[in-house]
Write an enzyme that holds these catalytic residues in place. Sequence first.
Site, PDB file in Angstrom:
ATOM      1  N   GLU A 293       0.578  -1.286  -0.058  1.00  0.00           N
ATOM      2  CA  GLU A 293       0.070   0.110  -0.090  1.00  0.00           C
ATOM      3  C   GLU A 293       0.664   1.003  -0.065  1.00  0.00           C
ATOM      4  O   GLU A 293       0.755   2.361   0.943  1.00  0.00           O
ATOM      5  CB  GLU A 293      -0.810  -0.105   1.387  1.00  0.00           C
ATOM      6  N   ASP A 372      -8.488  -8.765   4.229  1.00  0.00           N
ATOM      7  CA  ASP A 372      -8.294  -7.664   5.094  1.00  0.00           C
ATOM      8  C   ASP A 372      -9.272  -7.528   6.347  1.00  0.00           C
ATOM      9  O   ASP A 372     -10.121  -6.568   6.033  1.00  0.00           O
ATOM     10  CB  ASP A 372      -8.186  -6.268   4.354  1.00  0.00           C
ATOM     11  N   GLU A 400     -12.387  -1.726  12.391  1.00  0.00           N
ATOM     12  CA  GLU A 400     -12.346  -0.729  10.974  1.00  0.00           C
ATOM     13  C   GLU A 400     -13.507  -1.603  10.292  1.00  0.00           C
ATOM     14  O   GLU A 400     -14.538  -0.782   9.785  1.00  0.00           O
ATOM     15  CB  GLU A 400     -11.126  -1.031  10.472  1.00  0.00           C
TER      16      GLU A 400
HETATM   17  C1  GCV Z   1      -2.438   0.555   8.400  1.00  0.00           C
HETATM   18  C2  GCV Z   1      -6.183  -1.762   5.739  1.00  0.00           C
HETATM   19  C3  GCV Z   1      -6.518  -0.469   6.558  1.00  0.00           C
HETATM   20  C4  GCV Z   1      -5.338   0.499   6.341  1.00  0.00           C
HETATM   21  C5  GCV Z   1      -4.150  -0.301   7.142  1.00  0.00           C
HETATM   22  C6  GCV Z   1      -3.750  -1.458   6.318  1.00  0.00           C
HETATM   23  C7  GCV Z   1      -2.598  -2.212   6.875  1.00  0.00           C
HETATM   24  O1  GCV Z   1      -5.737  -1.601   4.283  1.00  0.00           O
HETATM   25  O2  GCV Z   1      -7.561   0.002   5.540  1.00  0.00           O
HETATM   26  O3  GCV Z   1      -5.742   1.515   7.251  1.00  0.00           O
HETATM   27  O4  GCV Z   1      -2.846   0.467   7.040  1.00  0.00           O
HETATM   28  O5  GCV Z   1      -4.956  -2.286   6.343  1.00  0.00           O
HETATM   29  O6  GCV Z   1      -2.958  -3.442   7.652  1.00  0.00           O
HETATM   30  O7  GCV Z   1      -1.598  -1.980   6.615  1.00  0.00           O
END
Ligand code: GCV
Length: 686
Positions: A293, A372, A400
């Site tokens: 990411e 995720d 989340e």
């Molecule tokens: C910290 C998901 C979340 C992101 C997070 C990522 C990760 O994509 O939406 O906010 O980033 O996981 O675990 O690195």
Amino acid sequence: MFEVRRMNNEYELCWLEYRRLPDWEIACHREWFKSAVPFAQPWEVETALTELKTFARDALGTKMLVENTIQNQRTIILGKIDKLSELFDVPKLEREGSFFLAHRKLSGKDTLVIGAIDTAGLVYGTFEVIKRARLGESFEKMNVVQTPAMPLRMINHWDNLDGSVERGYSGRSIFFEKDRVILNRRTRDYARLLASVGINGVVINNVNVRGKAVQLIDDEKYLKALSKLAEVFGNYGIKLYLSVNFASPMYLGKFETADPLDDRIKKWWKDQARKLYSFIPDFGGFLVKADSEFNPGPHYFGRTHADGANMLAEALEPFGGVVIWRTFVYNCLQDWRDYNTDRAKAAYENFKPLDGQFRDNVILQTKFGPMDFQVREPVSPLFGALERTNQILELQITQEYTGQQIHLCYLGPFWKEILDFDTFARGRGSFVKRIVDGTVFNRKYCGMAGVSNVGRDPNWTGHDLAQANLYTFARLAWNPDELVEKIVDDWITLTFGKDEEVKATIKHMLMNSHRAYEKYTTPFGLGWMVNPNHHYGPNPEGYEYSKWGTYHRANHEAIAVDRSSKGTGFTLQYHSPWREIFDSIETCPEDLLLFFHRVRYDHKLRSGKTLLQSMYDLHFEGVEQVEEFLKAWQRLEGKIDPVKYKRVLERLTVQLEHAKEWRDVVNTYFYRKTGISDERGRKIYP
Ligand code: GCV
């Protein structure tokens, strides 16, 4: 009416709020807590003694004296086992943090012994004694030996230096504000909360290391503050860890590269490690989100994850530090028209080939599922695939995708299912919990990491009942074989007291809440029908035409991705018999059907109902359950702390509204795709 006695105005203490016990319980315990005799160096028992005294003062209204000899008829003895063994037989304890509690007669006096091999064990043993006293256990027959199942029991904070918290739903960061490190009374209370449930590591900053956060490992102003923070946590047996940016040498060292095989870069990290440890001698290590990411990583320099992790591990090794390297690596710039790439396969594809190439002080940290943190996913096939690599299970305590602490969603039962999943890596019994406690593959470093749900709200977790998720995570890391029911019972009693109706009601709500959330959102392992970015609330096609690789590809006949051997081949990443079980639509567990298979809406489930009708039914059922939770909670008015009552009531009321929104949006989506009505004629929007 419930009597409220608040400890302070700023924040509460969750399960450590020591209300004055009823008189008859005070009568049982007070004598024990009048004196303590340490058998260890003063600094080794200081924290434990402070905790005992606090409990004696707040819950029993007594002052505990620390004495050199046993004088009272009842006394608590705390000691390291080498010293205690001079007095009586002691159990064998090996792993860090282990302790025993035992009732012993010494010179005709009753003693309760807390014995351990290290300071952390004395702290854990002390909290266990306090917990048992609060739960009403008698000390007379006490005979307990506890060893943490997992060596690493970690909390990961996704806290940013400006004070914001990525995926945080409980107020601002308790660690940072305006690019400064916060150190106050709350810091210590957080350490107490975590130590009381056996946590021994905390990563305080976000894995997305941006801006000023890059300087945490370098700027002396930060290092000084962190050394104080580490001391506070260290007193409670908790090590401090930091997330680092893989390209730090470029940001901080002004190099044009961060290539892990470049000698200058290796040296830079070694120097940096030396500097860090000069400020924080018991620093735990680094957590790294690399090539993931938009975070930099070794791929950018044409190197492997093993090259990258090993370079950092070599730098930390002389100081006893570890590198925790996340396996959350996938293509986040996918084209929705590409039917061959399957995000679910990515972690395994990236890391399985590297098994055996990592240094001994590298640990791979793997999210429980292949995608995720959805409300339900299968266990990642990477558990059971890494035979020669240390591995940590990553769970998301912060909600989340599970209602963001507005919805009640207790994750204990689901986490337990994950831990109990048998990977069959070494035949029957190769449970996830046995992989992450190191036994299946005989690994030294392993454990569990939970992404924190804590912030600066007075109750720490936004939703009062979300404290149970933090508590349960830690208890399962300590002992994954413990029954969730027992953990829940303890948490409720410690937090809300012993009223039977209160206990039964809250337990019922907690134990059924994850399933209810799943029903009114995305059952059958479908996932992802959320609003993009913030991930709250329904949006059936929110991620459908995006780059994130999370598609369901619904049309008028069927929905979801075929991940079987005839589709993307994801099922082939599992060991038998799961590979075959998941591969067939006939044998695949139905709560994961839409994770593994593209299914026609008229497909008959085992109940005899079609997928579509079941989808409608579950959505109505889920909302009905929330209605029931709300009513049950309302019956507790006057029986629990009114502040907590009101806060939870408000959240449940909003949850009900939002659950209805989920139900109506998702049902309508399916109705509009299919044109098929609900058999029971309930309201769906044409
Ligand atoms: C910290 C998901 C979340 C992101 C997070 C990522 C990760 O994509 O939406 O906010 O980033 O996981 O675990 O690195």
